[in-house]
Write a protein that holds these residues in place. Structure first.
Motif, short mmCIF file in Angstrom:
data_model
loop_
_atom_site.label_atom_id
_atom_site.label_comp_id
_atom_site.label_asym_id
_atom_site.label_seq_id
_atom_site.Cartn_x
_atom_site.Cartn_y
_atom_site.Cartn_z
N SER A 76 -3.15 5.14 6.67
CA SER A 76 -3.69 4.25 7.69
C SER A 76 -5.09 3.77 7.32
CB SER A 76 -3.70 4.94 9.04
OG SER A 76 -4.59 6.03 9.02
N SER A 77 -5.89 4.60 6.66
CA SER A 77 -7.22 4.17 6.25
C SER A 77 -7.14 3.15 5.11
CB SER A 77 -8.07 5.35 5.83
OG SER A 77 -7.53 5.97 4.68
N ARG A 78 -6.07 3.17 4.36
CA ARG A 78 -5.91 2.22 3.28
C ARG A 78 -5.47 0.85 3.81
NH1 ARG A 78 -1.88 3.54 -1.47
NH2 ARG A 78 -3.54 4.95 -2.04
N TRP A 79 -4.56 0.81 4.76
CA TRP A 79 -3.98 -0.45 5.23
C TRP A 79 -4.67 -1.02 6.45
CZ3 TRP A 79 -0.96 -3.21 2.32
CH2 TRP A 79 -0.27 -2.58 1.30
N ILE A 80 -5.23 -0.21 7.30
CA ILE A 80 -5.85 -0.72 8.52
C ILE A 80 -7.36 -0.72 8.33
CG2 ILE A 80 -6.07 -0.45 11.00
CD1 ILE A 80 -3.38 0.91 11.00
N TYR A 90 -7.62 -7.33 9.98
CA TYR A 90 -7.38 -7.73 11.38
C TYR A 90 -7.04 -9.21 11.54
CZ TYR A 90 -9.12 -3.12 12.78
OH TYR A 90 -9.29 -1.78 12.96
N PRO A 91 -7.72 -10.14 10.85
CA PRO A 91 -7.31 -11.55 10.99
C PRO A 91 -5.88 -11.80 10.51
CG PRO A 91 -9.49 -11.44 10.05
CD PRO A 91 -8.96 -10.03 10.10
N LEU A 92 -5.46 -11.08 9.49
CA LEU A 92 -4.08 -11.22 9.03
C LEU A 92 -3.10 -10.71 10.08
CD1 LEU A 92 -2.11 -11.89 6.74
CD2 LEU A 92 -2.42 -9.56 5.92
N PHE A 93 -3.42 -9.58 10.70
CA PHE A 93 -2.57 -9.07 11.79
C PHE A 93 -2.53 -10.05 12.95
CE2 PHE A 93 -3.35 -4.39 10.52
CZ PHE A 93 -2.26 -4.44 9.66
N ALA A 94 -3.66 -10.67 13.26
CA ALA A 94 -3.70 -11.63 14.37
C ALA A 94 -2.86 -12.86 14.04
CB ALA A 94 -5.14 -12.03 14.66
N ALA A 95 -3.01 -13.39 12.84
CA ALA A 95 -2.24 -14.57 12.45
C ALA A 95 -0.74 -14.27 12.43
CB ALA A 95 -2.69 -15.07 11.08
N MET A 96 -0.37 -13.13 11.92
CA MET A 96 1.05 -12.75 11.90
C MET A 96 1.57 -12.52 13.31
SD MET A 96 2.13 -12.95 8.89
CE MET A 96 3.70 -12.17 9.10
#
Length: 89
Positions: free
Chosen positions: A3-7, A12-18
Motif C-alpha cells: 500500500s505504501s508503494r501504490w498509494i 491521487y489525481p490518477l485515482f480521481a480521473a479514473m
C-alpha cells in the motif's frame, strides 16, 4: 508494504480521473439500460423485433440538457465575454 508503494499522494489525481471516467461509464450504462428504446432487457420485448417507435426515440435523444443548451451561445462565461467585447459597457 504494497500500500505504501501504490498509494502515494502523486497517484491521487490518477485515482480521481479514473473514478470520474468509471462514474461516467456507469451512468451511461444505467441510462441506456433503463430508458434507451433500442435496448430490450427482458425476453418478451426482445421477441418483438424491430419496432417503429419514432416518438420514443425522439424523446430519448432530445433530453433535458440538449433542450436547455440548444438556444444558448457557445460561451463559457457569457457575462465576462460581453463585458470585455461590447463597446457600450
Amino acid at each position: 508494504m504494497a500500500s505504501s508503494r501504490w498509494i502515494r499522494p502523486e497517484v491521487y489525481p490518477l485515482f480521481a480521473a479514473m473514478g470520474v471516467a468509471v462514474g461516467i461509464c456507469g451512468f451511461q450504462l444505467f441510462r441506456n439500460i433503463t430508458i434507451n428504446p433500442e435496448v430490450r432487457v427482458n425476453k418478451q420485448n426482445r421477441a418483438a423485433g424491430v419496432l417503429e417507435n419514432f416518438e420514443e426515440g425522439q424523446k430519448y435523444s432530445e433530453n433535458f440538457l440538449r433542450k436547455f443548451v440548444r438556444n444558448k451561445k457557445p460561451e463559457i462565461m457569457p457575462s465576462l465575454n460581453s463585458f470585455f467585447s461590447d463597446p457600450q459597457n
